[in-house]
Design a protein around this motif. Structure first.
Motif, short mmCIF file in Angstrom:
data_model
loop_
_atom_site.label_atom_id
_atom_site.label_comp_id
_atom_site.label_asym_id
_atom_site.label_seq_id
_atom_site.Cartn_x
_atom_site.Cartn_y
_atom_site.Cartn_z
N SER A 7 0.46 -1.22 -0.25
CA SER A 7 -0.14 -0.04 -0.25
C SER A 7 0.80 1.02 -0.63
N GLY A 8 -0.14 2.59 -0.04
CA GLY A 8 0.86 4.11 -0.05
C GLY A 8 1.47 4.25 -1.44
N LEU A 18 7.17 9.47 -0.99
CA LEU A 18 5.95 8.83 -0.91
C LEU A 18 6.31 7.16 0.41
N ARG A 19 5.66 7.01 0.94
CA ARG A 19 6.22 5.94 2.27
C ARG A 19 5.12 5.25 1.50
N LEU A 20 6.01 3.59 0.90
CA LEU A 20 5.24 2.33 0.74
C LEU A 20 5.21 1.54 2.35
N SER A 21 4.31 0.35 1.76
CA SER A 21 4.42 -0.27 3.30
C SER A 21 3.69 -1.89 2.19
N MET A 91 6.22 0.32 -11.30
CA MET A 91 4.88 -0.55 -9.78
C MET A 91 6.08 -0.86 -9.58
N TYR A 92 5.88 -0.94 -7.94
CA TYR A 92 6.81 -1.50 -7.14
C TYR A 92 5.85 -2.66 -6.19
N TYR A 93 7.50 -3.75 -5.92
CA TYR A 93 6.06 -5.15 -5.58
C TYR A 93 6.89 -5.40 -4.61
N CYS A 94 6.59 -5.69 -3.28
CA CYS A 94 7.02 -6.54 -2.09
C CYS A 94 7.72 -7.65 -2.90
#
Length: 123
Positions: A7-8, A18-21, A91-94
């Motif tokens: 998310s984020g 920005l901060r992604l979680s 697109m950012y992936y965890c």
């Protein structure tokens, strides 16, 4: 069953933050690595930042701007992104590994993936 939920993401102007979680569930090995990858349109997925219990790794383009952290108790990984540039759009992936990995920024090291969250940086 392992699940990673990012998310984020969002849209921001160049220079912004920005901060992604990434909330992880079902991971039983405390020595796993958590990582952030990104994939721009038409490009290969690339490693951005990785954290184990004791170390961090960053891709050269994001060093000094991005910071990865992990709340071990909650099994949440964060990616704080500052001084964002249009070339950070992707697109950012965890991702998470089952255990120790030898090449932390390489995609093939990771067993579990989230669905991705879009980051768009406008100039």
């Amino acid at each position: 069953q392992v699940q990673l939920v990012e998310s984020g993401g969002g849209s921001v102007q160049a220079g912004g933050s920005l901060r992604l979680s990434c909330a992880a569930s079902g991971l039983t090995d405390s020595s796993f690595f958590m990582a952030w990858f990104r994939q721009a349109s038409g490009e290969e997925r690339e490693g951005v930042a990785v954290r184990s219990d004791g170390d961090t790794w960053y891709a050269e383009p994001v060093k000094g701007r991005f910071t990865i952290s992990k709340d071990r108790d909650k099994n949440i990984a964060y990616l704080q992104m500052n001084s964002l540039k249009p070339e950070d759009t992707a697109m950012y992936y965890c991702a998470a590994s089952r255990g120790w990995v030898s090449r932390p920024l390489m995609r093939y090291e990771y067993n579990y993936w989230g669905q991705g969250t879009q980051v768009t940086v406008s100039s």
